[in-house]
Structures are given as structure tokens and as C-alpha cells.
Design an enzyme around this catalytic site. Sequence first.
Site, PDB file in Angstrom:
ATOM      1  N   ASP A 543      26.230 -13.284 -17.051  1.00  0.00           N
ATOM      2  CA  ASP A 543      25.278 -12.807 -16.045  1.00  0.00           C
ATOM      3  C   ASP A 543      25.016 -13.940 -15.055  1.00  0.00           C
ATOM      4  O   ASP A 543      24.830 -15.105 -15.456  1.00  0.00           O
ATOM      5  CB  ASP A 543      23.977 -12.373 -16.727  1.00  0.00           C
ATOM      6  CG  ASP A 543      22.992 -11.771 -15.734  1.00  0.00           C
ATOM      7  OD1 ASP A 543      23.086 -10.557 -15.477  1.00  0.00           O
ATOM      8  OD2 ASP A 543      22.148 -12.525 -15.204  1.00  0.00           O
ATOM      9  N   ILE A 544      25.011 -13.613 -13.754  1.00  0.00           N
ATOM     10  CA  ILE A 544      24.741 -14.618 -12.717  1.00  0.00           C
ATOM     11  C   ILE A 544      23.249 -14.944 -12.739  1.00  0.00           C
ATOM     12  O   ILE A 544      22.404 -14.039 -12.660  1.00  0.00           O
ATOM     13  CB  ILE A 544      25.164 -14.107 -11.335  1.00  0.00           C
ATOM     14  CG1 ILE A 544      26.667 -13.773 -11.333  1.00  0.00           C
ATOM     15  CG2 ILE A 544      24.854 -15.131 -10.258  1.00  0.00           C
ATOM     16  CD1 ILE A 544      27.155 -13.185 -10.033  1.00  0.00           C
ATOM     17  N   GLU A 586      25.013  -7.666 -11.662  1.00  0.00           N
ATOM     18  CA  GLU A 586      25.611  -8.999 -11.634  1.00  0.00           C
ATOM     19  C   GLU A 586      26.156  -9.405 -13.000  1.00  0.00           C
ATOM     20  O   GLU A 586      26.399 -10.586 -13.250  1.00  0.00           O
ATOM     21  CB  GLU A 586      24.582 -10.030 -11.156  1.00  0.00           C
ATOM     22  CG  GLU A 586      23.391 -10.232 -12.090  1.00  0.00           C
ATOM     23  CD  GLU A 586      22.248  -9.257 -11.809  1.00  0.00           C
ATOM     24  OE1 GLU A 586      21.115  -9.544 -12.209  1.00  0.00           O
ATOM     25  OE2 GLU A 586      22.498  -8.217 -11.169  1.00  0.00           O
TER      26      GLU A 586
END
Length: 682
Positions: A543-544, A586
Site C-alpha cells: 500500500d502506498i 493504492e
Amino acid sequence: MTKNERLFISPLPRYAYWLFLLGILISILLGLLFYRQVSAMVQHQAEAELKRLSASTSDQFQVYLQQTEYGMNQAATEQYIQTAIEKRDAEVLNQLLYGWQQNRNHAELWAILDKDARIISTLRGSSDNHNPLSLNGLALRAMASANPIVSTEIINKEELARVGRNVSDRLENHHLLKQEGVLTQLVIVPVLGKNGQVLGALCGGLVLNDNQELLRSLFGNSQAMHAVYQDKQCIAYFTNDNKVSFPEQISPAMTKSCILDGQACLGQMQSDGDTYVTVSRYIFNAQNQVIGYQVLALPQSQYSQLPAWVANISLLTGFLLAIFSIIVIGNTSRIRQLFDRERQRGQESYYLGMFAQKLQECTDENEVYLLLKKYLSRDLDVIQMEFNIISADDNCMESIRFTENDQVSRVYLNQSKCKPVLTGRINIYNDDRDLHCNQIDTDLIKSHVCIPFLAGGKVAGVVGLGSPQEQYWTPGRIEYLDAYLNLIGPTVTNIRLLKLLQAKAFEDQLTGLKNRHFLDQYLLEQLAIAERYKTTLSLLMADIDRFKLVNDNFGHDAGDLVLKEVAAVIRAAVRESDLVARYGGEEFVLVLPNTSTDEAVSLAERCRQAVNSLQVIHNDYSRIISVTISIGVASYPRDGNSLEALYKLADSALYLAKNQGRNQVRTAQEYLATLQRTGCDD
């Protein structure tokens, strides 16, 4: 001779003259009887041939409709089409209809309906939620029975205007159309969900009224003339002679005697002073009502009885019985030759129909070419056959050859040097001195032909055939080959179109990675493989970090750019055997087959460092965006044995990494150890 000598010549008795006249009369009667018997035989053979041609004509319509039904049946089983119908996604369905229209340009009616027969998508490009589409009640009938319906119906023009592009405008000025309804051949295929529930239906149709182009494409190579009558009004016809036309109304003379068990009528018609023999087949609708006729006509001279002047000469003298017999034998021989040619054409039409049916079972291009090789090898003296196929993206040309046991041999060629590809024309070499292509074995082949075939309106490939005989490729054999190649073009187009749509259905449009739908199926397959072969498998969920700040500070276009750049960096950091997919938003998921937890952590760390070093340049090099990612790792069988367990533990490990400061890698075992230390339940 002296007078005395003449006296010894006795005159014939009077009864001899009567016997002579009686002999002449008997000869004439025998000649006429023989003439009538031969005429009856010729007429019987002519009728039998007309019946066969009529049945063959009907079969060609059926082959066309069966190909359409097969393509629609295949489409009805596609998951993305079922999903689009459930969601009434007209954009996806319009793209599907546009592809069908490109491949089958004679079909003017295409529609996709929901379970209530309301229109979702048509060639007009818009949905219609108001009134259900009836099509004489067949749409609801097909969905109620969950079985396809292929039928010929009279459809009113108001309904056609809802689903057909420019059909009403074309028919308004149709000089033969006087009825309100339009004769239409319909194919309706219900779309069923996973549990067998009806989701909707796919509808296609051929408008026969004023459709000379359809008749020309089906019967352009036939010597016979063809017409279609709605009720008793002519609505379309095709002839090879522009001076010949069909009557506007079907006449009693054209239907004076029933044949084929009451399914057709034999008769005659007049056109431009000539007489034509006709066979009129009934057209039935789904209720088994006669709604029209399909008429075939041949000049009577092609199957005429013996010349009339033979009978007149027979009346003059009994000595012409021998001459009469010679004429009969001569005409019978020519008629037999004609029937032999027609019988051969009938056999070719039969095998062509069988080939068309087998094509419907092909799901891969190699199957198409192998089937074509099988049928062509049966009738042609060919020792070399290659299929030079242009790839779907036009990047290269691949030469496919089948060995004796039907194994595939492939060679890549330069398509810029292939004349048939460049010109779209047939190349014939009937003398080994003309052969100059490096794909031809000139030691064995004495004549060669290269025939291009089309798919989607452009050259899709070239079929090359080599024979050990010189001057082998005659116009008749070229026509024979062309008939088969005209059939494989639409099939190749359908196969390529389905593969393209399948690929797009499993692809994330922004990043180019595989989407969630493909990920779930792939992970289930890999879990089954790992369980069967007792190997490991690891799942990474990335996950960003603080991605919302990127959208808030730089805009959503910058966020999209970051997603694409991060996806590219992760894809470059993993192995070819690994799958990278966009999980949503994301988040990304990596599936690592045959990979332990330690190996997965090492690869995850490599991905994290690669993203940490990434600098995304935005807005004309004036702004640089840096991001980090957090990654959770779960492994089979150590952490879980199911798809849901691996997802849950990898997600929990990911949030552990987030809670401990982000930009780090954490495993499911670390997450479980944290739970034990804190004494919390999951």
C-alpha cells in the site's frame, strides 16, 4: 439393258407398298415413343437436380445463421458479458456489437436485452428502458425456455427502427416493399448466469427485404437465379443477367405442383420472352405458418428435353429412327456431363457446409488451420502447405507448417517482402522456372499458389500450396480454394476479437496490471498447484503510504501518475514468474509461486527500496513527488491454507507495518506474535 431384259424385272406387288408404308409408320411411332421415354427421363433428372439445388440453397442460409448462432452462444458464456448485462453497461456491450457488425456486415439488426426484454444496447448506440422488444414474442420465449431460437419472422418496421441502423430509411424507398412488416431472419440466444438464472438475451437479424447484397454474397457463384417473396410479394432477388427479373407477385404457374413432401412447389415463369423452371420453397415462422417463399430459377434450356426438330424429322420418314437414336444418345451424354458437373458441385457444397460446421467448434487459430489442411489435402494434389499468418497487432508474420503427425512448425518471416500481403492479390506460379520465393522447395514443387485471406477487412495471412504437377492451379481450383478461405476469415476474426476482449476484461486500465477479478482466479489456481505438488507460495500486499496527501496536494492527475510509476517500479523489481496486480485504490498484490516467507521478505524489501528511490516528476518537471510503500507478507501453508486466510493475514501484516511507522515490511508471523504479546484477539 435391252427391252427383253427389262421384261424379266417384275414390279413389286401392291401389298409391298403397304408394308413399306406400315414399316415407316411403325418406325415413326417407335421413334415418338422412344422420344417421349427419353424426355420423361430427362425431365425426372432435371426435377431431381432442381430439388437438390433448392435444398443446397436453403442449406447456405442455414450455414450463415448457424455461424452467427455459434458466435453468439460463445459470447453468451463470457463472464464479462454476463456482468455487463446485469449492470446494463452499454459501453462494453456497444463495443461487442460493433465488432460483430464489422465481421458480419450483412446482418443489420443487433441488440442486447435484459431479462424483461428491454433494450440495453443496439447498433444505434443507445438503450431503451421503456417498452420491451417483442420480436413476435420470441425474445421472451427464448429466455423462458433458456434455449436459442433461430426463426424467420415478419417484424413490423417500428420494432426494426429501435434496433437496426438505417434499416427503416433504406426500406422506405424500397420499390418492392408494400407490406408493413419486414421479412427478417432472427437469432436469439439467452444469456444465463452461473446459477442458471436468465440475465438477458443476445439478438441478431438479417433483413431480407431489398437485400440483394446478401443474396449476391451467398449465391454469386451459382448458375441459378434466386428470389425471396414475403407472402406472395417479391422483396429481393439476385440474377447474373441484368435483363432478367422476377415477377412482383408469385404466380400460380410458379407453384403448380408440390414436391419435397409438400415443402416446396415446382413451376415455371416467363422473363424477357424466355421460360424458366422454378422451385419455390416455403418459408415458415416459429408457429409453422407459411410467411413467404424462397424461389430458385434456371433457364429451361439448360435442362430442356430433346430438340423439337427431331420429332418433326421423325414424322417425315421411318429411316430417321437411327438418326433420332444418335441424337438422343448425343444429348443424353451431354446432359449426363452436365449432371456430373452439378453433382461434383453438390459434393463440394456438402463438404464446404461440413467445413463451416466444423469451424464453429474451433476455439484457437491453429485448430482453424489444421482443419483447413485436412479438407484441402483430401481433394488436391499438394505436397507442401504453409499458413503465413500476420499477428493481430501487425508486428510480424509467422509461417505455420504441420508435420505428418499434425505437429506445428513455426518460422518468423519478413512480411514486407511477401507480395500477396502487400498487394492483396493471388500469386500463381504454374512453372518451376517462375518460382523464386525462399519458402518453396523447388526440387519437388512444380507449381505453387499463394492466396491471401481477409479478417476484419484486412489481409490476415496467406495460404501457400505447392503441387508436384506443372500447370496445376487452374481457375476452377483457385475458385475452390477461395470458397474455403472466405469461410475462415470471419472465424479468425471472432477468435481474435474474443481473445482481445478477454485480455481487456482482466486488465487494469490505468496501470496496465492485472485486475482483482483475474487475481482471484489466478491465486486459486496457484494454491491448487502448491497443494498438489507440496510447494510454498507467498502473497504480498503493498500500500502506498499517505497517498491521500498526494491527491490533496498535487491533484488526482498526479495521483494517477504516481500509481502508474509505482506499478512500473514494482513490476520491474519482481521475477517473470511473479504476478503483480492492482488490488484496488493504492493497494497492490504480488503472488510469488514456489517462494518461502524469507524469500518473499527479501523480494518485498527490494520492491520497498525501489519505490523509496522513486522520484515522480510532475507538471513539466517543476514538481518532484516522493512516496514510500508498506508491505505485508503471508505464506502458504505456513500462515494459511485458503485464499481468504492469506488475504486477511497479509492485510493484517500490512497494517502492522503502517502502525509501526510505515515504509517497512512485516510478516503474518510478526503480526500474530504482536497479538500474543498484547493479549488481543484478532
